[in-house]
Design a protein around this motif. Structure first.
Motif, short mmCIF file in Angstrom:
data_model
loop_
_atom_site.label_atom_id
_atom_site.label_comp_id
_atom_site.label_asym_id
_atom_site.label_seq_id
_atom_site.Cartn_x
_atom_site.Cartn_y
_atom_site.Cartn_z
N THR A 150 0.84 -1.21 0.00
CA THR A 150 0.00 0.00 0.00
C THR A 150 0.87 1.26 0.00
O THR A 150 0.52 2.26 -0.63
CB THR A 150 -0.93 0.00 1.22
OG1 THR A 150 -0.14 -0.17 2.42
CG2 THR A 150 -1.95 -1.13 1.12
N SER A 151 2.00 1.21 0.72
CA SER A 151 2.91 2.36 0.75
C SER A 151 3.60 2.53 -0.61
O SER A 151 3.81 3.65 -1.08
CB SER A 151 3.96 2.18 1.85
OG SER A 151 3.35 2.07 3.12
N LEU A 152 3.97 1.41 -1.22
CA LEU A 152 4.65 1.47 -2.51
C LEU A 152 3.76 2.11 -3.57
O LEU A 152 4.22 2.95 -4.36
CB LEU A 152 5.04 0.05 -2.94
CG LEU A 152 5.64 -0.11 -4.35
CD1 LEU A 152 6.97 0.61 -4.43
CD2 LEU A 152 5.80 -1.58 -4.71
N GLU A 153 2.48 1.76 -3.56
CA GLU A 153 1.59 2.21 -4.61
C GLU A 153 1.21 3.68 -4.50
O GLU A 153 0.63 4.25 -5.43
CB GLU A 153 0.34 1.32 -4.64
CG GLU A 153 0.67 -0.11 -5.06
CD GLU A 153 -0.50 -1.06 -4.90
OE1 GLU A 153 -1.56 -0.61 -4.40
OE2 GLU A 153 -0.36 -2.24 -5.27
N THR A 154 1.51 4.31 -3.37
CA THR A 154 1.25 5.74 -3.20
C THR A 154 2.55 6.53 -3.13
O THR A 154 2.54 7.70 -2.75
CB THR A 154 0.43 5.99 -1.92
OG1 THR A 154 1.14 5.43 -0.79
CG2 THR A 154 -0.94 5.32 -2.02
N SER A 155 3.67 5.90 -3.48
CA SER A 155 4.98 6.54 -3.35
C SER A 155 5.49 7.02 -4.70
O SER A 155 4.90 6.75 -5.75
CB SER A 155 5.99 5.55 -2.75
OG SER A 155 6.31 4.55 -3.70
N ASP A 156 6.62 7.75 -4.64
CA ASP A 156 7.27 8.23 -5.87
C ASP A 156 8.08 7.14 -6.55
O ASP A 156 8.69 7.39 -7.59
CB ASP A 156 8.19 9.42 -5.54
CG ASP A 156 7.40 10.66 -5.15
OD1 ASP A 156 6.28 10.82 -5.66
OD2 ASP A 156 7.90 11.45 -4.32
N PHE A 157 8.13 5.94 -5.98
CA PHE A 157 8.84 4.84 -6.63
C PHE A 157 8.03 4.27 -7.79
O PHE A 157 8.58 3.64 -8.69
CB PHE A 157 9.14 3.72 -5.63
CG PHE A 157 10.00 4.17 -4.48
CD1 PHE A 157 11.32 4.51 -4.67
CD2 PHE A 157 9.48 4.28 -3.20
CE1 PHE A 157 12.12 4.93 -3.62
CE2 PHE A 157 10.26 4.69 -2.13
CZ PHE A 157 11.58 5.02 -2.34
N LEU A 158 6.71 4.48 -7.74
CA LEU A 158 5.82 4.01 -8.80
C LEU A 158 5.34 5.20 -9.61
O LEU A 158 4.72 6.12 -9.07
CB LEU A 158 4.62 3.26 -8.19
CG LEU A 158 3.64 2.62 -9.17
CD1 LEU A 158 4.32 1.51 -9.97
CD2 LEU A 158 2.43 2.07 -8.43
N LYS A 159 5.65 5.22 -10.90
CA LYS A 159 5.26 6.34 -11.76
C LYS A 159 4.81 5.78 -13.10
O LYS A 159 5.49 4.95 -13.70
CB LYS A 159 6.45 7.29 -11.97
CG LYS A 159 6.11 8.49 -12.82
CD LYS A 159 7.31 9.42 -12.97
CE LYS A 159 6.97 10.62 -13.84
NZ LYS A 159 8.14 11.52 -14.00
N ASP A 160 3.64 6.25 -13.54
CA ASP A 160 3.08 5.77 -14.81
C ASP A 160 3.00 4.25 -14.85
O ASP A 160 3.30 3.61 -15.87
CB ASP A 160 3.90 6.29 -16.00
CG ASP A 160 3.91 7.81 -16.08
OD1 ASP A 160 2.91 8.42 -15.69
OD2 ASP A 160 4.93 8.37 -16.52
#
Length: 407
Positions: A139-149
């Motif tokens: 859940t943290s990964l999917e709202t972070s800047d590590f995931l883009k587009d």
């Protein structure tokens, strides 16, 4: 037997040294369509292409729903796997999840900048893995800047531990090799006592016939052989660049690989291309040690842009280790390599290598299938460090017995 200790001994001293070092390499792995990978189920993974570092093949495994069913898909898992045959391969690892916002706040787990209580990690056989079961809360990964587009990007560095022994070296008066090299380099730099001038293209270089003859059988034959001319004061050389001949002289006088940025006076110089030319020159002038050093350096600098020309060079100058590494790298990155300019040169200069490359592609595919089979059978060994939630580092043997250690 009576020994008179007052008399000096005629025996020579000897020395050798064992050097522990790492052969480092990196791989960049991008996952596009992250949301489509979710729902695969725990234990299901996405694998990178295999890549070669330190003479072994490796692969990155990303588990979008985690590796353990008991985590209920709350975490993503990331592992690095040994993808080729190997026994007790000791290595250091670094995993970096890249921040795609441009702020540079990457998530880094590294062994390279900290002391390890038990030393480097040991991977027992092909299929052994190191990594994190709880690499990041999903859940943290999917709202972070590590995931883009809908895209994730990660970087992996592996440092394979190697031990090499230098020696034995015999000497009656202990003189550090570096002092000898610096003294000879001083003679070259100051042109003190030079008795021959080499014309290489538009540049000229002065040197010493005796030193050249002592280091190179080709120069020895040229100046002091049966058909040599010890009185020649000027030699014209063709088919060699001035910067490469300057690097060659640097090695002859110092016994060290040159710094190409200093040799050329340019920071944009491609060291891999310069090293290719230097290896060819070393073979031409019979400098076997320089040739081996160039081969080892090129093994570490294989890339998609240079692998085709390096493979052709390895074939032409009989460098078996370099050839094997280039074949593996080209086979696992064939699509990118075939688009390079070097691949066209390879087709023209060494067409016989294309069949060997196809055989290596088939071998890599077979090994990849075997690795995948072992992953599904659950026979891998896991070496885990601190997880994202501050868990306990642990390892697991093939029998499933957990071994905890303090961190």
């Amino acid at each position: 037997m009576i020994v008179n200790c007052s008399e000096p001994s005629n025996a020579l001293d000897s020395s050798s040294r064992s050097i522990n070092e790492t052969v480092n390499g990196s791989h960049h792995f991008t996952i596009r369509g992250y949301s489509l990978a979710k729902g695969m189920g725990p234990g299901k993974y996405i694998a990178s292409d295999t890549f070669s570092i330190g003479g072994y093949d490796w692969a990155i495994y990303f588990y979008p729903d985690g590796k353990n069913p008991e985590d209920s898909s709350m975490y993503v898992s990331v592992f690095i796997a040994l993808a080729s045959e190997g026994t007790d391969v000791r290595a250091l690892f670094e995993l970096t999840l890249l921040d795609q916002s441009g702020k540079g706040k990457h998530k880094v787990h590294s062994h390279f900048d900290r002391a390890l209580e038990s030393g480097p990690y040991t991977l027992k056989y092909r299929g052994s893995m190191w990594g994190y079961k709880r690499f990041f809360r999903r859940t943290s990964l999917e709202t972070s800047d590590f995931l883009k587009d809908d895209c994730l990007s990660m970087h992996c560095t592996v440092g394979v531990v190697r031990t090499r022994v230098e020696g034995p070296k015999l000497y009656s008066v202990p003189i550090p090799p570096s002092d000898m090299g610096e003294s000879l380099q001083h003679l070259l730099d100051d042109e003190l006592g030079c008795d021959v001038t080499f014309q290489v293209g538009e540049e000229s270089f002065r040197a010493h016939k005796l030193i050249l003859a002592a280091r190179s059988p080709v120069f020895r034959a040229q100046f002091f052989g049966l058909v040599g001319n010890p009185n020649s004061e000027r030699v014209e050389l063709e088919d060699v660049e001035p910067s490469i001949f300057k690097a060659l002289l640097h090695f002859i006088y110092s016994d060290e690989l040159p710094n190409f940025h200093e040799i050329t006076g340019s920071t944009s110089t491609c060291s891999a291309i310069m090293m290719q030319h230097l290896l060819a020159a070393a073979d031409r002038f019979g400098l076997d040690r320089l040739k081996l050093l160039c081969e080892a350096k090129l093994c570490e600098e294989v890339s998609a842009d240079t692998v085709a020309t390096t493979l052709s060079l390895a074939e032409q100058h009989r460098c078996p280790q370099l050839k094997a590494i280039c074949l593996k790298f080209a086979a696992t990155n064939l699509g990118v390599v075939m688009q390079s300019e070097g691949f066209k040169y390879l087709e023209q200069s060494c067409p016989s290598l294309l069949s060997e490359l196809l055989e290596t592609v088939a071998s890599v595919d077979e090994k990849s299938n075997l690795v995948s089979g072992k992953k599904r059978s659950g026979s891998s060994i896991f070496g885990l460090d601190l997880a994202a939630d501050g868990g306990v580092a642990e390892s697991m043997n093939p029998n499933g017995r957990r071994l905890r250690r303090r961190v």
